[in-house]
Structures are given as structure tokens and as C-alpha cells.
Motif scaffolding. Structure first.
Motif, mmCIF file in Angstrom:
data_model
loop_
_atom_site.group_PDB
_atom_site.id
_atom_site.type_symbol
_atom_site.label_atom_id
_atom_site.label_comp_id
_atom_site.label_asym_id
_atom_site.label_seq_id
_atom_site.Cartn_x
_atom_site.Cartn_y
_atom_site.Cartn_z
ATOM 1 N N VAL A 29 0.841 -1.206 0.000
ATOM 2 C CA VAL A 29 0.000 0.000 0.000
ATOM 3 C C VAL A 29 0.875 1.255 0.000
ATOM 4 O O VAL A 29 0.612 2.215 -0.743
ATOM 5 N N LEU A 30 1.930 1.249 0.801
ATOM 6 C CA LEU A 30 2.836 2.400 0.839
ATOM 7 C C LEU A 30 3.512 2.627 -0.512
ATOM 8 O O LEU A 30 3.606 3.765 -0.991
ATOM 9 N N LEU A 31 3.968 1.547 -1.144
ATOM 10 C CA LEU A 31 4.617 1.683 -2.446
ATOM 11 C C LEU A 31 3.642 2.193 -3.505
ATOM 12 O O LEU A 31 3.993 3.057 -4.316
ATOM 13 N N PHE A 32 2.425 1.670 -3.514
ATOM 14 C CA PHE A 32 1.426 2.158 -4.467
ATOM 15 C C PHE A 32 1.090 3.623 -4.217
ATOM 16 O O PHE A 32 0.913 4.392 -5.164
ATOM 17 N N THR A 33 1.033 4.011 -2.956
ATOM 18 C CA THR A 33 0.737 5.406 -2.621
ATOM 19 C C THR A 33 1.860 6.328 -3.086
ATOM 20 O O THR A 33 1.604 7.359 -3.723
ATOM 21 N N VAL A 34 3.099 5.968 -2.780
ATOM 22 C CA VAL A 34 4.242 6.793 -3.178
ATOM 23 C C VAL A 34 4.334 6.885 -4.695
ATOM 24 O O VAL A 34 4.563 7.963 -5.257
ATOM 25 N N ALA A 35 4.128 5.767 -5.387
ATOM 26 C CA ALA A 35 4.184 5.774 -6.850
ATOM 27 C C ALA A 35 3.083 6.663 -7.431
ATOM 28 O O ALA A 35 3.318 7.408 -8.384
ATOM 29 N N SER A 36 1.901 6.599 -6.855
ATOM 30 C CA SER A 36 0.792 7.434 -7.336
ATOM 31 C C SER A 36 1.082 8.908 -7.107
ATOM 32 O O SER A 36 0.789 9.751 -7.967
ATOM 33 N N ILE A 37 1.669 9.234 -5.961
ATOM 34 C CA ILE A 37 2.046 10.629 -5.690
ATOM 35 C C ILE A 37 3.116 11.079 -6.676
ATOM 36 O O ILE A 37 3.080 12.220 -7.161
ATOM 37 N N ASP A 38 4.060 10.180 -7.010
ATOM 38 C CA ASP A 38 5.086 10.515 -8.002
ATOM 39 C C ASP A 38 4.478 10.811 -9.367
ATOM 40 O O ASP A 38 4.885 11.743 -10.053
ATOM 41 N N VAL A 39 3.496 10.018 -9.785
ATOM 42 C CA VAL A 39 2.828 10.258 -11.064
ATOM 43 C C VAL A 39 2.078 11.583 -11.016
ATOM 44 O O VAL A 39 2.135 12.386 -11.963
ATOM 45 N N PHE A 40 1.400 11.831 -9.918
ATOM 46 C CA PHE A 40 0.675 13.090 -9.754
ATOM 47 C C PHE A 40 1.635 14.272 -9.788
ATOM 48 O O PHE A 40 1.377 15.293 -10.416
ATOM 49 N N SER A 41 2.768 14.129 -9.127
ATOM 50 C CA SER A 41 3.784 15.181 -9.112
ATOM 51 C C SER A 41 4.353 15.420 -10.509
ATOM 52 O O SER A 41 4.550 16.572 -10.921
ATOM 53 N N THR A 42 4.609 14.349 -11.245
ATOM 54 C CA THR A 42 5.108 14.484 -12.616
ATOM 55 C C THR A 42 4.072 15.165 -13.497
ATOM 56 O O THR A 42 4.417 16.018 -14.319
ATOM 57 N N ALA A 43 2.809 14.811 -13.308
ATOM 58 C CA ALA A 43 1.743 15.465 -14.074
ATOM 59 C C ALA A 43 1.695 16.961 -13.751
ATOM 60 O O ALA A 43 1.529 17.796 -14.649
ATOM 61 N N GLY A 44 1.853 17.309 -12.485
ATOM 62 C CA GLY A 44 1.880 18.724 -12.100
ATOM 63 C C GLY A 44 3.052 19.455 -12.729
ATOM 64 O O GLY A 44 2.916 20.604 -13.174
ATOM 65 N N TYR A 45 4.196 18.789 -12.796
ATOM 66 C CA TYR A 45 5.383 19.374 -13.424
ATOM 67 C C TYR A 45 5.134 19.628 -14.908
ATOM 68 O O TYR A 45 5.480 20.685 -15.439
ATOM 69 N N VAL A 46 4.521 18.655 -15.575
ATOM 70 C CA VAL A 46 4.226 18.809 -17.004
ATOM 71 C C VAL A 46 3.246 19.955 -17.225
ATOM 72 O O VAL A 46 3.454 20.809 -18.097
ATOM 73 N N ILE A 47 2.200 20.000 -16.451
ATOM 74 C CA ILE A 47 1.184 21.049 -16.617
ATOM 75 C C ILE A 47 1.782 22.420 -16.342
ATOM 76 O O ILE A 47 1.586 23.359 -17.116
ATOM 77 N N SER A 48 2.543 22.549 -15.255
ATOM 78 C CA SER A 48 3.123 23.854 -14.936
ATOM 79 C C SER A 48 4.148 24.284 -15.988
ATOM 80 O O SER A 48 4.262 25.468 -16.300
ATOM 81 N N THR A 49 4.877 23.334 -16.549
ATOM 82 C CA THR A 49 5.857 23.663 -17.587
ATOM 83 C C THR A 49 5.160 24.201 -18.829
ATOM 84 O O THR A 49 5.582 25.208 -19.403
ATOM 85 N N TYR A 50 4.080 23.550 -19.228
ATOM 86 C CA TYR A 50 3.372 24.006 -20.426
ATOM 87 C C TYR A 50 2.573 25.279 -20.167
ATOM 88 O O TYR A 50 2.402 26.088 -21.078
ATOM 89 N N MET A 51 2.099 25.472 -18.939
ATOM 90 C CA MET A 51 1.368 26.705 -18.611
ATOM 91 C C MET A 51 2.301 27.907 -18.654
ATOM 92 O O MET A 51 1.880 29.013 -19.006
#
Length: 171
Positions: A29-51
Motif C-alpha cells: 500500500v505504501l509503495l502504491f501510494t508513493v508511486a501514485s504521488i510521483d505520477v501526480f507530481s510528474t503530471a503537475g510538473y508537465v502542466i506547470s511547464t506548459y502553462m
């Protein structure tokens, strides 16, 4: 009578495996949570870069590295799940919820021996290593033909290894 008492106690001691099962599930559960947060963080990075209409020098490598790192964590989480399910089925009881309406168990979780558990876990671990390899390769710079040859040979070695891994256990 003493022998029967000892054997009952010995048989009941198998429930200590529940500690590994429970903490394996918590780890998953911890690994899935951390991985999901990493994907969310990467998505935020992509969105902020393009914005911001910016395009950093290593943007694609950073995005791919973030996603591959998350996949790596998900795969390790799967190892923990397989470990927990396998130990539970081997030492405690079959998982009734894993069976369909006809009483046939899921092929993914069908573990009847330590060798089967080891094989399933080792295949996922090899995939974790392959994903980690490609994550490192994505951040490597090549300066010359010899380094490119080593790169090609390493990709070939991984492909051959995966080919033979796929052949293991098939008749």
C-alpha cells in the motif's frame, strides 16, 4: 499426550507468518501510494511547464524518468502483494475471495508451493531490474561509438534475458 500437545503448538506456530503477510500488505500500500504521488507530481510538473510556456533542457528525460520510477515502485508493490498472498495461501489458508463463481481460483494468485511463489516473485523482480535499467539508460549521455556499442549490447542482453525468462515454466 505430550507429543500431540507439542504438534498442535508447532502447527499453530505457522500463524506467525501473518506478521509477514500484514506488513507485506502495508508495504505494498505504501509503495502504491508513493508511486501514485510521483505520477501526480510528474503530471503537475508537465502542466506547470506548459502553462509557463517553458521547455527545460531535460524536460522529456525528467518526465519519462518520473513515470518509469513510478512504474518501478508499482512493480515492487506487486512483488509485496504476491509475497503476502503467497505466504498466506501456503501457510494459513486458500483465499476464498480469489475464486470465481465456479470455484476456480485466479491464475495470478494460484500459488501451491514455495517454488511457484519464488518463480512469480523472481519474474517481477527481473521486470523491476529491467525498468530500473531503462530509467538509468534514459539519463545517460553517450560520447562515442564504443559507448553506443555497449548500449546496443546491453539492450540485446536484456532482450535475450526477457526472451528466456518468458520461456521458463512453459512446455
Amino acid at each position: 499426550m505430550l507429543e500431540r500437545l507439542f504438534e498442535n503448538g508447532l502447527w499453530s506456530s505457522r500463524f506467525i507468518v501473518l506478521l509477514a503477510v500484514i506488513f507485506g500488505l502495508i508495504g505494498a500500500v505504501l509503495l502504491f501510494t508513493v508511486a501514485s504521488i510521483d505520477v501526480f507530481s510528474t503530471a503537475g510538473y508537465v502542466i506547470s511547464t506548459y502553462m509557463n510556456h517553458a521547455h527545460p533542457e531535460h524536460f522529456h528525460e525528467d518526465v519519462v524518468g518520473g513515470i518509469i520510477g513510478a512504474v518501478d515502485l508499482y512493480l515492487i508493490g506487486v512483488v509485496m502483494l504476491l509475497f503476502s498472498f503467497g505466504l498466506y495461501e501456503l501457510f494459513i489458508s486458500e483465499i476464498d475471495a480469489a475464486k470465481d463463481k465456479e470455484g476456480e481460483e485466479s491464475k495470478i494468485l494460484a500459488i501451491h508451493s514455495l517454488d511457484q511463489l519464488k518463480d512469480k516473485i523472481s519474474k517481477v523482480i527481473v521486470m523491476v531490474l529491467v525498468v530500473g535499467f531503462f530509467q538509468k539508460v534514459g539519463h545517460t549521455e553517450y560520447n562515442g561509438a564504443l559507448e553506443m556499442l555497449y548500449f546496443a549490447l546491453s539492450i540485446t542482453a536484456v532482450a535475450v534475458g526477457l526472451f528466456f525468462l518468458n520461456k521458463v515454466g512453459k512446455h
